[in-house]
Design an enzyme around this catalytic site. Structure first.
Site, mmCIF file in Angstrom:
data_model
loop_
_atom_site.group_PDB
_atom_site.id
_atom_site.type_symbol
_atom_site.label_atom_id
_atom_site.label_comp_id
_atom_site.label_asym_id
_atom_site.label_seq_id
_atom_site.Cartn_x
_atom_site.Cartn_y
_atom_site.Cartn_z
ATOM 1 N N ASP A 146 -4.571 5.629 -8.767
ATOM 2 C CA ASP A 146 -4.321 4.285 -8.250
ATOM 3 C C ASP A 146 -3.031 4.206 -7.429
ATOM 4 O O ASP A 146 -2.154 3.389 -7.674
ATOM 5 C CB ASP A 146 -4.332 3.268 -9.404
ATOM 6 N N HIS A 206 -2.728 3.385 -4.191
ATOM 7 C CA HIS A 206 -2.731 2.115 -3.455
ATOM 8 C C HIS A 206 -1.666 2.010 -2.370
ATOM 9 O O HIS A 206 -0.904 1.037 -2.316
ATOM 10 C CB HIS A 206 -2.632 0.937 -4.431
ATOM 11 N N ASP A 248 -8.492 5.784 -5.830
ATOM 12 C CA ASP A 248 -7.889 4.550 -5.310
ATOM 13 C C ASP A 248 -6.583 4.858 -4.580
ATOM 14 O O ASP A 248 -5.515 4.356 -4.934
ATOM 15 C CB ASP A 248 -7.671 3.501 -6.405
ATOM 16 N N ASN A 297 -13.124 2.971 -6.246
ATOM 17 C CA ASN A 297 -13.805 1.842 -5.603
ATOM 18 C C ASN A 297 -13.096 1.401 -4.323
ATOM 19 O O ASN A 297 -13.729 1.016 -3.346
ATOM 20 C CB ASN A 297 -13.950 0.656 -6.561
ATOM 21 N N HIS A 298 -11.757 1.488 -4.308
ATOM 22 C CA HIS A 298 -11.025 1.020 -3.119
ATOM 23 C C HIS A 298 -11.163 1.958 -1.929
ATOM 24 O O HIS A 298 -10.783 1.587 -0.813
ATOM 25 C CB HIS A 298 -9.562 0.765 -3.453
ATOM 26 N N ASP A 348 -13.055 0.131 0.708
ATOM 27 C CA ASP A 348 -12.567 -1.105 1.318
ATOM 28 C C ASP A 348 -12.647 -1.050 2.844
ATOM 29 O O ASP A 348 -12.702 -2.073 3.508
ATOM 30 C CB ASP A 348 -11.110 -1.374 0.911
ATOM 31 N N HIS A 407 -12.768 7.678 -11.875
ATOM 32 C CA HIS A 407 -12.195 6.378 -11.541
ATOM 33 C C HIS A 407 -13.078 5.328 -12.208
ATOM 34 O O HIS A 407 -13.919 4.700 -11.579
ATOM 35 C CB HIS A 407 -12.122 6.173 -10.024
ATOM 36 N N HIS A 422 -8.198 3.529 -12.405
ATOM 37 C CA HIS A 422 -8.886 2.254 -12.263
ATOM 38 C C HIS A 422 -8.315 1.147 -13.148
ATOM 39 O O HIS A 422 -8.052 0.059 -12.654
ATOM 40 C CB HIS A 422 -10.387 2.417 -12.513
ATOM 41 N N GLN A 444 -5.458 1.276 -14.498
ATOM 42 C CA GLN A 444 -4.025 1.321 -14.188
ATOM 43 C C GLN A 444 -3.165 1.233 -15.451
ATOM 44 O O GLN A 444 -2.195 0.498 -15.516
ATOM 45 C CB GLN A 444 -3.688 0.276 -13.106
ATOM 46 N N ARG A 494 8.226 -25.279 -0.200
ATOM 47 C CA ARG A 494 8.253 -25.571 -1.634
ATOM 48 C C ARG A 494 8.158 -27.075 -1.912
ATOM 49 O O ARG A 494 7.434 -27.522 -2.801
ATOM 50 C CB ARG A 494 9.571 -24.999 -2.178
ATOM 51 N N ARG A 527 4.223 -28.010 -3.778
ATOM 52 C CA ARG A 527 4.259 -28.298 -5.218
ATOM 53 C C ARG A 527 4.145 -29.794 -5.488
ATOM 54 O O ARG A 527 4.239 -30.234 -6.633
ATOM 55 C CB ARG A 527 5.562 -27.764 -5.818
ATOM 56 N N ARG A 579 4.269 -19.344 -0.262
ATOM 57 C CA ARG A 579 5.710 -19.078 -0.218
ATOM 58 C C ARG A 579 6.392 -19.407 1.098
ATOM 59 O O ARG A 579 7.606 -19.258 1.201
ATOM 60 C CB ARG A 579 5.980 -17.606 -0.565
HETATM 61 ZN ZN LIG Z 1 -10.076 0.975 -9.024
#
Ligand SMILES: [Zn+2]
Length: 522
Positions: free
Chosen positions: A48, A50, A91, A123-124, A127, A222, A255, A257, A348, A352, A383
């Protein structure tokens, strides 16, 4: 085709490593290892990743420090006459714009330099369009493994199901397996024509074949590590695999993590996993003698964590490889992705206190990506504003800097009413204050009524799909925790990427189309 080629190439490379003396020994007994010799094998692993090729802003993790660590271990193991296998639980893709915008090229080239021997397909990896995944296989000089991803047309595995290594007569097989949740966690186009078969079924057939060819069988998976096999709404993971399939010595997972500080032991199989993002390198030291495999030591070695007493220096060669990619990535983040006619309200003091066009836009982007009927967005998750004019990817990232993923959950109308009673009534002045897209309602104190979804009065018996960020779905801001509900899916799509895609597809954006309306507070 190309995978078969690489498999052969790799097999040829490992065959060269085979010592001539061992080769001729014990042919008729079906083994090639030397009797009474103790073989040392160290399996290093990560999962993972990423997109974390570069250390983070606080100097944590990163492949350059990992390189220094792995080099040290390789030297140490070699000095003791041992061998190293470096595996990834998959991943590699998705999560850091500087990597995503370059199709994870720096990550795969960095893995080459680190000397990865094989990787499970995660799986990623789906993407991106399939052509990019094929390009990534070209970049990598190690095989992408998955035995259970089958081409529906040919009935054949799309990737190498396994690969083999040989160390002075000791034969090691590494097979790959991928979660069957992949099709619901990624874009449908990239898994079109692929069947994700049950890893247990596939491994049950494959392991006996590998037992003929190898002394040690490793699964690089994974699939996730779920304690005591309680996989809940997920597809079955490593514990289920180990319990149902005999003969796997080690599962190098990913996966879920998890930092697994002690290997989980199930049915004679060790299961390991090294958290995520290259935060740790897992190190399993094995000894093999006369057919017996023993785990001598196991640890997760942190790579420059927050309060590291001694920092691991970054490897200069790796830095030289990665720096141009990091510089280019930083420029790519400035890229223009669209435009808007008026200010998107994300301050902000706005988000909010009352529903804003930014909340509606985000909700609509999540709905379009997931096909959800409505979306909930917590005000505290927005943000920044975006001013009228051009929108850069950096602007998008300032609105959504946290890298949450977009999740969906299916609920019947009554469950939606119960959910809204908690979430729509969150007070102003709090990050919990909710924005809704695709849903209308009247909120009066702690009561919610006159709910419409997609413009129609809610049907208590009907099933609705809601999109929401992973933070809120996990119970952030005291929202109900949805992650344990059946029908919950974490798509893995990063929020900012989903927003970016929406901006690209709909620019020039007109703020009037995102005017909050239909939610009446009394
Ligand atoms: Zn994964």
């Amino acid at each position: 085709m190309q995978m078969m080629h690489r498999g052969l190439k790799l097999f040829a490379a490992t065959a060269i490593a085979l010592s001539v003396s061992a080769c001729s020994m014990l042919q008729d007994s079906g083994v090639s290892y030397e009797q009474d010799k103790t073989y040392k094998l160290t399996v290093l692993h990560t999962n993972d990743h990423h997109g974390r090729f570069w250390q983070d802003r606080k100097g944590r993790w990163g492949m350059a420090a990992r390189m220094t660590l792995v080099n040290q271990i390789r030297e140490e193991v070699a000095a003791e006459g041992g061998n190293v296998l470096l595996l990834s639980g998959g991943d590699i893709n998705t999560g850091v714009p500087e990597s995503d915008l370059q199709d994870a090229e720096p990550d795969f080239l960095g893995m080459n330099m680190l000397g990865y021997d094989a990787m499970a397909v995660g799986n990623h990896e789906f993407d991106n369009p399939r052509a990019i995944l094929e390009q990534q296989e070209e970049w990598a000089n190690f095989p992408f493994l998955s035995a259970n991803i089958i081409d529906e047309k040919t009935g054949e595995p799309v990737f190498n199901p396994y690969t083999t290594f040989e160390f002075d007569g000791l034969r090691v097989a590494v097979m790959g397996l991928t979660t069957t949740d992949t099709p619901k966690q990624t874009s449908p186009e990239s898994v079109e024509g692929l069947e994700f078969k049950s890893p247990v079924d596939v491994a049950s057939k494959l392991v006996p074949e590998l037992e003929e060819k190898a002394d040690i069988i490793i699964a690089s998976t994974h699939m996730g590590h779920y304690t005591d096999g309680n996989f809940g709404v997920n597809a079955p993971g490593d514990v289920t695999l180990a319990r149902k399939v005999d003969g796997i010595d080690l599962i190098v997972g990913g996966h879920s993590q998890d930092p697994l500080f002690e290997p989980d032991q199930q049915n004679g199989t060790y299961i390991v996993q090294a958290h995520e993002w290259g935060k740790y390198v897992g190190r399993a030291d094995f000894e093999f003698k006369n057919g017996e495999l023993k785990l001598v030591d196991y640890k997760l070695i942190p790579v420059n964590p927050k309060n590291a007493e001694v920092k691991i220096a970054q490897d200069e060669k790796m830095l030289a490889l990665l720096k141009p990619f990091q510089d280019k990535g930083s420029k790519l983040v400035e890229v223009n992705v669209g435009s808007i006619d008026e200010r998107l309200m994300g301050e902000r003091k706005e988000v909010r206190y009352f529903p804003t066009n930014a909340g509606i836009l985000l909700g609509k982007a999540f709905m379009e990506k997931t096909g959800a009927d409505f979306a909930t967005m917590n005000g505290g998750g927005i943000r920044a504003s975006i001013d009228a004019g051009d929108i850069s990817y950096k602007d998008v990232l300032t609105v959504l800097p946290f890298g949450n993923t977009v999740t969906t959950v299916e609920m019947n109308g009554q469950e939606v009413m119960d959910y809204l009673a908690v979430v729509a009534t969150k007070p102003v002045k709090s990050g919990a204050f909710a924005h809704f897209a695709g849903a209308e309602m009247v909120i009066d104190g702690d009561k919610v009524s006159d709910v419409k979804i997609g413009g129609e009065a809610i049907d208590l018996g009907k099933t609705y799909k809601m999109a929401i960020l992973s933070f809120s779905a996990g119970g952030g801001d005291n929202y109900p925790n949805l992650k344990t509900k059946p029908g919950f899916v974490d798509t893995g799509f990063v929020d900012a990427d989903v927003l970016r895609e929406y901006v690209e597809n709909h620019s020039p954006l007109k703020v009037a189309e995102f005017e909050p309306k239909g939610v009446i507070r009394k």
